[in-house]
Design a protein around this motif. Structure first.
Motif, short mmCIF file in Angstrom:
data_model
loop_
_atom_site.label_atom_id
_atom_site.label_comp_id
_atom_site.label_asym_id
_atom_site.label_seq_id
_atom_site.Cartn_x
_atom_site.Cartn_y
_atom_site.Cartn_z
N PRO A 93 110.06 76.16 -23.67
CA PRO A 93 108.93 75.57 -23.30
C PRO A 93 109.23 75.20 -21.70
CG PRO A 93 109.87 73.95 -24.61
CD PRO A 93 110.58 75.43 -24.98
N GLU A 94 110.25 74.86 -21.33
CA GLU A 94 110.72 74.46 -19.86
C GLU A 94 110.61 75.97 -19.17
OE1 GLU A 94 114.27 71.41 -18.92
OE2 GLU A 94 114.71 72.91 -20.49
N PHE A 95 110.86 76.68 -19.81
CA PHE A 95 110.94 78.24 -18.80
C PHE A 95 109.04 78.60 -18.64
CE2 PHE A 95 111.35 82.52 -17.40
CZ PHE A 95 112.32 82.53 -16.67
N LEU A 158 98.21 77.56 -23.42
CA LEU A 158 99.43 77.47 -24.13
C LEU A 158 99.37 76.84 -25.55
CD1 LEU A 158 101.57 76.01 -21.27
CD2 LEU A 158 101.84 78.31 -22.20
N GLU A 159 99.44 77.45 -26.87
CA GLU A 159 99.85 76.68 -27.92
C GLU A 159 100.82 75.67 -27.91
OE1 GLU A 159 100.66 77.77 -32.69
OE2 GLU A 159 99.68 79.32 -31.27
N GLY A 160 100.33 74.55 -28.10
CA GLY A 160 101.54 73.35 -28.12
C GLY A 160 102.09 73.02 -29.20
N ASP A 161 103.34 73.56 -29.71
CA ASP A 161 103.85 73.19 -30.61
C ASP A 161 104.69 71.81 -30.59
OD1 ASP A 161 105.54 73.32 -33.02
OD2 ASP A 161 106.77 74.80 -32.47
N GLU A 162 104.66 71.24 -31.50
CA GLU A 162 105.42 69.83 -31.53
C GLU A 162 106.79 69.74 -31.91
OE1 GLU A 162 103.04 69.61 -35.78
OE2 GLU A 162 102.93 70.56 -33.64
N TYR A 163 107.32 71.11 -32.30
CA TYR A 163 108.64 71.32 -32.84
C TYR A 163 109.73 71.11 -31.65
CZ TYR A 163 112.55 72.29 -36.01
OH TYR A 163 113.60 71.98 -36.89
N ARG A 170 116.08 67.99 -27.39
CA ARG A 170 115.40 67.45 -28.65
C ARG A 170 114.07 66.89 -28.40
NH1 ARG A 170 118.13 69.39 -32.69
NH2 ARG A 170 117.71 67.84 -34.19
N ARG A 171 113.50 67.36 -27.28
CA ARG A 171 112.04 66.85 -27.11
C ARG A 171 111.14 67.87 -27.89
NH1 ARG A 171 111.98 66.71 -20.69
NH2 ARG A 171 113.45 68.32 -21.04
N PRO A 172 110.02 67.55 -28.37
CA PRO A 172 108.86 68.43 -28.74
C PRO A 172 108.41 69.37 -27.65
CG PRO A 172 108.55 66.43 -29.68
CD PRO A 172 109.49 66.03 -28.53
N LYS A 173 108.32 70.62 -27.94
CA LYS A 173 107.81 71.50 -27.00
C LYS A 173 106.67 71.12 -26.16
CE LYS A 173 109.48 75.66 -29.57
NZ LYS A 173 109.51 75.23 -30.85
N PHE A 174 105.76 70.55 -26.86
CA PHE A 174 104.32 70.16 -26.24
C PHE A 174 104.55 69.10 -25.19
CE2 PHE A 174 101.71 67.72 -29.55
CZ PHE A 174 102.93 66.61 -29.62
N HIS A 175 105.50 68.37 -25.19
CA HIS A 175 105.88 67.51 -24.21
C HIS A 175 106.22 67.87 -22.78
CE1 HIS A 175 107.20 64.05 -27.28
NE2 HIS A 175 105.86 64.59 -27.48
N TRP A 189 101.27 64.50 -41.05
CA TRP A 189 102.77 64.62 -40.90
C TRP A 189 103.43 65.95 -41.32
CZ3 TRP A 189 106.18 61.26 -44.94
CH2 TRP A 189 107.51 61.30 -44.26
N ASP A 190 104.36 66.25 -40.38
CA ASP A 190 105.06 67.81 -40.66
C ASP A 190 106.68 67.54 -40.10
OD1 ASP A 190 105.55 70.22 -41.64
OD2 ASP A 190 103.87 71.03 -40.42
N HIS A 191 107.25 68.47 -40.40
CA HIS A 191 108.64 68.70 -39.75
C HIS A 191 109.58 67.40 -39.95
CE1 HIS A 191 106.96 72.08 -37.79
NE2 HIS A 191 106.16 71.28 -37.02
N ILE A 192 109.40 66.95 -41.37
CA ILE A 192 110.14 65.55 -41.72
C ILE A 192 111.80 65.77 -41.59
CG2 ILE A 192 108.13 65.06 -43.35
CD1 ILE A 192 110.29 65.56 -45.49
N ASN A 193 112.24 66.90 -41.48
CA ASN A 193 113.64 67.11 -41.03
C ASN A 193 114.01 66.54 -39.61
OD1 ASN A 193 112.15 69.34 -40.45
ND2 ASN A 193 113.90 70.27 -40.04
N VAL A 194 112.82 66.44 -38.72
CA VAL A 194 112.98 65.89 -37.60
C VAL A 194 112.49 64.71 -37.17
CG1 VAL A 194 112.45 66.70 -34.94
CG2 VAL A 194 113.17 68.34 -36.56
#
Length: 452
Positions: A93-95, A158-163, A170-175, A189-194
């Motif tokens: 996402p940074e790129f 852009l599709e803004g994924d929160e993973y 470790r920041r979510p992509k859409f940030h 609620w999703d991605h409970i491992n994170v």
């Protein structure tokens, strides 16, 4: 520019690599394994690594940038070499932000619906020959690639994924996208491992809303109470525009959208997809497409890849495959198919395949998710639980979580297939929901099943 991709084989990463190659960049990459379709596509563009593995000697001071994929680990030898040489290391996402910082950034966020909404927007823009840059999480009809980057286009969608962004970010992509125009479709609620708690997960969407540039705008689904609460509580100086599911009717298996010109038949169906359509219409209007032009284009939209994808149909039966796996998506998808074919028996099969869905604590979130189905089936592989190093999940835990006395549960792929192929699909709808393949189910065989 010389850009090297660490873990180039991922769905997102290889598409970004192709986009940069098409832009004229010199692209190289590495990965320890690459499967199709990534492998064939990289090979076609002559940027498939000659051998698989990690090679620190590929990392030299000649590189202008290194893009680090989630598949890599923090101790990856190529990453360590890049850090040693003090090279510029970007997450995916940074790129993308770096490539779009002088454009109008349109970011579609939400736990569900973001791929479909992004796909709808791109379909409408493409229909009207409006060229934009984009990144979307599905292969779209009429589009060669899932990422497009140019120097000239004014907009990027852009599709803004929160993973998470990368193993070292470790920041979510859409940030990281800093949208000018944003949309928030839903929070579930999703991605409970994170994100181990629901509150922690919701917090990520608050940060997303606050990341919209001053003077920007957000369209939000006011029917989702958490979305409404998060957006309306934000003190960010942005325009806030609510949307809701439009009026529609279903007649003889056809969905008719109510418009100012009267009922209009559309290809997609289900309340959740009509809600997605309402959000997409707003974004397209922000981008210069008026309502009439939007309706003309959206009438031909057949859906995003792997989202309510019709795989077989006869005069009395139909089969759909869907990527749905989270509780909210399973509930919306099951309800949509039942509503579209009210007079048919709905056989809905769900594979519990993701980290969250195989977590014993998270299972209770599935309560009522399959209630719209006449026949409800859950498949999961104890071996998958083992591989993910999770606590054992029992059939009793699953039965209790769904709170459905007649729930059918399979843990053996052969037994599930036998059940499926023993069905008489006359006057029935089949819905197969999974991000996996039920332990090796051949979907081409399923197609034949409905034609007999």
């Amino acid at each position: 520019m010389n850009v090297h991709f660490i873990a180039i084989g991922g769905a997102a990463m290889h598409n970004l690599a192709l986009a940069l190659h098409n832009k004229g960049y010199n692209v190289t990459g590495s990965d320890d394994e690459i499967f199709d379709p990534s492998k064939s596509r990289l090979e076609a563009y002559n940027i498939l690594p000659e051998t698989f593995g990690w090679y620190p000697e590929k990392i030299t001071s000649d590189l202008d940038a290194v893009v680090l994929g989630m598949h890599a680990k923090a101790d990856n030898p190529e990453l360590l070499k890049a850090q040693e040489l003090d090279l510029k290391i970007y997450s995916y996402p940074e790129f993308l932000y770096e490539q779009s910082k002088y454009k109008t950034r349109v970011v579609i966020g939400g736990s569900h619906g973001k791929t479909t909404i992004t796909s709808m927007i791109l379909h409408v823009l493409h229909y009207h020959d409006k060229d934009v840059d984009y990144m979307v999480g599905a292969q779209l009809e009429g589009f060669d690639v899932m990422v497009k980057l140019t120097d000239n286009n004014d907009f990027i969608v852009l599709e803004g994924d929160e993973y998470l962004s990368s193993p070292i970010d470790r920041r979510p992509k859409f940030h990281l996208y800093k949208p000018n125009i944003a949309l928030l479709s839903g929070i579930a609620w999703d991605h409970i491992n994170v994100f181990p708690t629901y509150e922690n997960y919701v917090e990520q969407f608050k940060i997303f809303v606050d990341s919209i540039v001053t003077g920007g705008s957000i369209n939000y689904n006011e029917e989702d109470l958490d979305v409404k609460r998060v957006v309306e509580a934000s003190e960010n100086q942005i325009r806030k525009i609510a949307y809701r599911t439009p009026e529609y009717t279903v007649k003889n298996g056809e969905t008719l959208l109510e418009t100012s010109e009267g009922p209009m038949p559309i290809e997609v169906f289900g309340a959740h997809n009509l809600n997605n359509l309402a959000g997409a219409k707003w974004i397209c209007q922000h981008m210069g497409i008026d309502e009439d032009d939007f309706y003309e284009a959206i009438a031909t939209f057949k859906g995003a890849s792997k989202r309510l994808e019709k795989i077989a149909e006869s005069k009395t039966s139909v089969a759909y495959k869907d990527f749905a796996h989270s509780p909210s998506k399973v509930k919306a998808t099951t309800k949509a198919v039942k509503e579209q074919y009210r007079d048919r028996t709905l056989v809905a099969c769900l594979e519990l395949h993701t980290y969250s869905s195989l977590n014993a604590e998270f299972l209770k979130e599935y309560k009522g998710a399959l209630d719209a189905a006449d026949v409800a089936v859950v498949f999961y592989s104890p071996h998958a639980v083992e591989i993910k190093k999770l606590e054992e999940v029992t059939t009793d835990q699953i039965a209790n979580a769904f709170e459905r006395d007649d729930l059918i549960i399979y843990t053996n792929p052969s037994e599930f297939k036998d059940f499926l192929f023993a069905q008489n699909f006359d006057n029935k709808s089949l819905l197969l929901m999974s991000s996996g393949n039920y332990g090796g189910l051949d979907f081409d065989e399923v197609k034949q099943l409905l034609r007999t």
